[in-house]
Scaffold this motif. Structure first.
Motif, PDB file in Angstrom:
ATOM      1  N   ALA A 111      45.648  74.013  43.332  1.00 37.55           N
ATOM      2  CA  ALA A 111      45.631  72.553  43.176  1.00 37.55           C
ATOM      3  C   ALA A 111      44.218  71.989  43.249  1.00 37.55           C
ATOM      4  CB  ALA A 111      46.508  71.903  44.240  1.00 37.55           C
ATOM      5  N   THR A 112      43.330  72.657  43.985  1.00 41.39           N
ATOM      6  CA  THR A 112      41.958  72.158  44.086  1.00 41.39           C
ATOM      7  C   THR A 112      41.241  72.195  42.745  1.00 41.39           C
ATOM      8  OG1 THR A 112      41.028  74.322  44.705  1.00 41.39           O
ATOM      9  CG2 THR A 112      41.804  72.892  46.491  1.00 41.39           C
ATOM     10  N   SER A 113      41.644  73.108  41.872  1.00 40.24           N
ATOM     11  CA  SER A 113      41.036  73.174  40.541  1.00 40.24           C
ATOM     12  C   SER A 113      41.902  72.499  39.481  1.00 40.24           C
ATOM     13  CB  SER A 113      40.759  74.627  40.146  1.00 40.24           C
ATOM     14  OG  SER A 113      41.937  75.400  40.185  1.00 40.24           O
ATOM     15  N   GLU A 114      43.218  72.533  39.624  1.00 44.18           N
ATOM     16  CA  GLU A 114      44.123  71.937  38.632  1.00 44.18           C
ATOM     17  C   GLU A 114      43.914  70.436  38.501  1.00 44.18           C
ATOM     18  OE1 GLU A 114      48.250  72.853  39.069  1.00 44.18           O
ATOM     19  OE2 GLU A 114      47.886  75.005  39.200  1.00 44.18           O
ATOM     20  N   TRP A 115      43.877  69.735  39.624  1.00 47.69           N
ATOM     21  CA  TRP A 115      43.649  68.278  39.533  1.00 47.69           C
ATOM     22  C   TRP A 115      42.621  67.790  40.551  1.00 47.69           C
ATOM     23  CZ3 TRP A 115      48.374  70.045  41.621  1.00 47.69           C
ATOM     24  CH2 TRP A 115      48.688  69.635  42.915  1.00 47.69           C
ATOM     25  N   GLY A 116      41.823  68.709  41.090  1.00 43.78           N
ATOM     26  CA  GLY A 116      40.748  68.309  41.992  1.00 43.78           C
ATOM     27  C   GLY A 116      41.226  67.842  43.340  1.00 43.78           C
ATOM     28  N   LEU A 117      42.326  68.419  43.835  1.00 38.68           N
ATOM     29  CA  LEU A 117      42.844  68.028  45.138  1.00 38.68           C
ATOM     30  C   LEU A 117      41.818  68.303  46.230  1.00 38.68           C
ATOM     31  CD1 LEU A 117      45.339  67.181  46.909  1.00 38.68           C
ATOM     32  CD2 LEU A 117      45.822  69.636  47.120  1.00 38.68           C
ATOM     33  N   GLY A 118      41.551  67.294  47.052  1.00 35.69           N
ATOM     34  CA  GLY A 118      40.752  67.478  48.257  1.00 35.69           C
ATOM     35  C   GLY A 118      41.678  67.733  49.425  1.00 35.69           C
ATOM     36  N   VAL A 119      41.318  68.652  50.299  1.00 35.51           N
ATOM     37  CA  VAL A 119      42.216  69.109  51.356  1.00 35.51           C
ATOM     38  C   VAL A 119      41.561  69.018  52.728  1.00 35.51           C
ATOM     39  CG1 VAL A 119      43.527  71.084  52.252  1.00 35.51           C
ATOM     40  CG2 VAL A 119      43.396  70.693  49.778  1.00 35.51           C
TER      41      VAL A 119
END
Length: 253
Positions: free
Chosen positions: A191-199
């Motif tokens: 998800a961090t690369s698919e839509w740039g999710l910050g965690v």
């Protein structure tokens, strides 16, 4: 980083209390889109209070500091408006919600943010398969008759459908066996690369990081971040524990 710095989640000078007792004593960190920040600490260090304060959970009162995504100040907003602004909280102990179907819930969530929810059923199936979540559970009311581990997977399932800008994961690893943890961590990583999710991942243990790449690790003790570093800091904590940081806080918050 996958987006402009104006989209960063910023927590500045955060002071918060629970039941009139101050738990957080000035917490600062920034998470850019696509980054994974891990907050580690012993029981009673304030990790869950931090997650609740960022999301605006009732019962946690922020008395000073600022929480913002870009130019949007979240501090005065209720939880549902923080969610609409792009924030997601995966709960440490997800509850049952009888009578509320998962697909209906997620359809409403997408429509509230101006997105069409017509393909929710299809996306739900795809997300369930990615994390090994039995498709039979998709027809149940939210978390009803699910085990603790299944409820944790259900949180990540919802994250995958909603696709928030930032996710705060409050001990997402607790209650998951090794295989389930690996599947969940890999989904978050993608998800961090698919839509740039910050965690922001809150955890006691390094095992989450065996699959989930960490950009920064923060050590929280006594309601303060007392150390910052890269993934190597988690390895150090795994080997030596919190003896060098822990002032002896007796209970988890």
């Amino acid at each position: 980083m996958t987006a402009a710095s104006t989209d960063t989640l910023r927590v500045s000078g955060l002071v918060a209390e629970v039941g009139g007792v101050e738990i957080l004593h000035g917490v600062d960190f920034e998470v850019a889109p696509g980054e994974v920040h891990v907050v580690m600490g012993p029981n009673g260090s304030g990790k869950s209070t931090l997650a609740h304060a960022v999301m605006g959970r009732p019962g946690t009162t922020v008395t000073a500091g600022r929480i913002a995504i870009g130019d949007t100040d979240l501090g005065a907003l209720p939880s549902w408006l923080r969610a609409r602004a792009g924030l997601f909280l995966a709960l440490q102990q997800p509850i049952e919600v009888p009578g509320v179907g998962l697909e209906a819930l997620l359809t409403e969530a997408l429509e509230a943010t101006g997105r069409v929810g017509a393909r929710v059923s299809e996306v739900l199936g795809s997300e369930a398969d990615q994390i090994g979540f039995d498709r039979r559970f998709l027809q149940r009311a939210l978390n009803v008759d699910l085990s603790g581990g299944e409820r944790k997977r259900n949180e990540i399932l919802q994250l995958g459908v909603i696709r928030p800008r930032f996710a705060v994961l409050d001990e997402i690893d607790s209650g998951l066996d090794v295989d389930a943890l690996a599947a969940v961590a890999r989904r978050i990583e993608r998800a961090t690369s698919e839509w740039g999710l910050g965690v922001v991942a809150v955890t006691h243990f390094r095992r989450l990081l065996e699959e989930l790449r960490a950009d920064r690790v923060h050590v929280m003790v006594g309601g303060r971040i007392v150390a910052d570093g890269g993934p190597e800091l988690a390895e150090e904590l795994d080997a030596s524990g919190y003896a060098g940081y822990d002032p002896g806080v007796p209970t988890d918050r």
